[in-house]
Write a protein that holds these residues in place. Sequence first.
Motif, short mmCIF file in Angstrom:
data_model
loop_
_atom_site.label_atom_id
_atom_site.label_comp_id
_atom_site.label_asym_id
_atom_site.label_seq_id
_atom_site.Cartn_x
_atom_site.Cartn_y
_atom_site.Cartn_z
N PHE A 263 0.83 -1.20 0.00
CA PHE A 263 0.00 0.00 0.00
C PHE A 263 0.87 1.25 0.00
O PHE A 263 0.56 2.24 -0.67
N ALA A 264 1.99 1.19 0.73
CA ALA A 264 2.93 2.31 0.69
C ALA A 264 3.47 2.51 -0.72
O ALA A 264 3.63 3.64 -1.20
N GLY A 265 3.72 1.38 -1.41
CA GLY A 265 4.16 1.48 -2.80
C GLY A 265 3.10 2.07 -3.70
O GLY A 265 3.40 2.89 -4.58
N ALA A 266 1.83 1.66 -3.49
CA ALA A 266 0.73 2.21 -4.28
C ALA A 266 0.58 3.71 -4.04
O ALA A 266 0.31 4.48 -4.97
N ILE A 267 0.77 4.14 -2.78
CA ILE A 267 0.71 5.57 -2.47
C ILE A 267 1.83 6.32 -3.19
O ILE A 267 1.63 7.39 -3.77
N THR A 268 3.03 5.72 -3.19
CA THR A 268 4.17 6.34 -3.85
C THR A 268 3.92 6.49 -5.35
O THR A 268 4.18 7.54 -5.94
N VAL A 269 3.41 5.40 -5.97
CA VAL A 269 3.08 5.47 -7.40
C VAL A 269 2.03 6.54 -7.65
O VAL A 269 2.12 7.34 -8.59
N GLY A 270 1.00 6.56 -6.80
CA GLY A 270 -0.08 7.53 -6.97
C GLY A 270 0.41 8.97 -6.85
O GLY A 270 0.05 9.82 -7.66
N LEU A 271 1.23 9.23 -5.83
CA LEU A 271 1.75 10.59 -5.65
C LEU A 271 2.61 11.01 -6.82
O LEU A 271 2.59 12.17 -7.25
N SER A 272 3.38 10.07 -7.37
CA SER A 272 4.27 10.41 -8.48
C SER A 272 3.48 10.68 -9.76
O SER A 272 3.98 11.35 -10.67
N MET A 273 2.25 10.16 -9.83
CA MET A 273 1.42 10.34 -11.03
C MET A 273 0.45 11.50 -10.88
O MET A 273 -0.18 11.91 -11.85
N SER A 274 0.27 11.99 -9.67
CA SER A 274 -0.72 13.05 -9.43
C SER A 274 -0.24 14.37 -10.01
O SER A 274 0.94 14.59 -10.23
N GLY A 275 -1.22 15.25 -10.21
CA GLY A 275 -0.89 16.59 -10.66
C GLY A 275 -1.11 16.82 -12.13
O GLY A 275 -1.04 17.94 -12.61
N GLY A 276 -1.41 15.73 -12.87
CA GLY A 276 -1.61 15.89 -14.30
C GLY A 276 -3.00 16.36 -14.65
O GLY A 276 -3.28 16.73 -15.78
N GLY A 277 -3.90 16.36 -13.70
CA GLY A 277 -5.26 16.79 -13.99
C GLY A 277 -5.99 17.04 -12.70
O GLY A 277 -5.53 16.70 -11.63
N GLY A 278 -7.15 17.65 -12.79
CA GLY A 278 -7.89 17.97 -11.60
C GLY A 278 -8.61 16.78 -11.03
O GLY A 278 -8.85 15.79 -11.70
N SER A 279 -8.93 16.87 -9.74
CA SER A 279 -9.66 15.80 -9.07
C SER A 279 -10.87 16.40 -8.38
O SER A 279 -10.77 17.44 -7.75
N SER A 280 -12.00 15.74 -8.50
CA SER A 280 -13.21 16.23 -7.87
C SER A 280 -13.61 15.32 -6.72
O SER A 280 -13.22 14.15 -6.65
N LEU A 281 -14.42 15.86 -5.81
CA LEU A 281 -14.92 15.06 -4.70
C LEU A 281 -15.77 13.90 -5.22
O LEU A 281 -15.69 12.79 -4.69
N LEU A 282 -16.56 14.16 -6.26
CA LEU A 282 -17.37 13.09 -6.85
C LEU A 282 -16.49 11.95 -7.33
O LEU A 282 -16.79 10.77 -7.11
N GLY A 283 -15.38 12.28 -7.99
CA GLY A 283 -14.48 11.25 -8.49
C GLY A 283 -13.89 10.41 -7.37
O GLY A 283 -13.77 9.18 -7.49
N VAL A 284 -13.48 11.07 -6.29
CA VAL A 284 -12.92 10.35 -5.14
C VAL A 284 -13.96 9.41 -4.54
O VAL A 284 -13.67 8.25 -4.22
N VAL A 285 -15.19 9.90 -4.39
CA VAL A 285 -16.27 9.07 -3.83
C VAL A 285 -16.54 7.87 -4.75
O VAL A 285 -16.73 6.74 -4.28
N LEU A 286 -16.56 8.09 -6.06
CA LEU A 286 -16.81 7.00 -7.00
C LEU A 286 -15.72 5.94 -6.93
O LEU A 286 -16.00 4.74 -6.95
N CYS A 287 -14.46 6.37 -6.84
CA CYS A 287 -13.36 5.41 -6.73
C CYS A 287 -13.43 4.65 -5.41
O CYS A 287 -13.13 3.45 -5.35
#
Length: 318
Positions: free
Chosen positions: A140-164
Amino acid sequence: MNASPTHTARRSQLLAAGAATVTVVLWASAFVSIRSAGAEYSPGALALGRLLAGALTLGVICLVRREGLPPRSAWRGIAISGVLWFGFYMVALNWGEQQVDAGTAALVVNIGPILIALLGARFLGDAMPPRLLAGMAVSFAGAITVGLSMSGGGGSSLLGVVLCLLAAVGYAAGVVAQKPALGRASVLQVTTFGCLVGAVVCLPFAGQLVQEAADAPVSATLNMVYLGVFPTALAFTTWAYALSRTTASRMGATTYAVPALVVLMSWVALGEVPGLLTLAGGLLCLAGVAVSRSRTRKAAAPGAVPEPRPERAAGPSA
């Protein structure tokens, strides 16, 4: 000459390990195909098209093998997994990934294996050994690291977070519901009819699918068909095969290899060169999976003569 019990057990472990490997590789490849198909198809239409292709493929195999209908005792688990995992999860994930950037989606969806472990312990009586928990924490720490390294390329909405988040819950609940059904029906029956139930759930999107298929390029439609035949029909079958031979918690932990493979496939297929942080996260994911799949040696009783221990094949336990 009959095979010894040890040989049979090792063979079963190897087959289950191979099935789990096929599953994570094909599920990782799905993310690349979804990028193309998702640009032309709406979330519900893409899910329905994928499930129809998968159900058709599995249905033909069932007819050839003369599988027949699952027993009545298996239908509850099949129906729940079909609604929550094959149907709801795919629509929610497709929709959610359009609302958030890839990194945020990876972070939220990867709580799924943790939820599987918790639900498996509560409803299936799955053990939660320290190595499994430690491996999941590392992954999970690895998944967080991958996620953080990929973030920032586009916007994120509360609806999207809830759907995921809802997609992760549906995935976890569907896996836990599927496990008992695999003890009452064949792997092919559970997968085929689960996929069919999911397709029925997605039928309200049939109009969108027909309309969008008429305008979509051939490449996007072929990617949708690929998603149905391989990451759905084949990969969900190999998943069920491996799940029937191990616990839901261990199988859930295995899927943490997917983010690492997605990074590798995006590098090879799309030319997206990963950064050092992304590579480090991928390696953490794989290391965590290795830890979660390993076993501790039981200490011998005082004065006892140790028995010969055969080499254990890597992969899901029998």
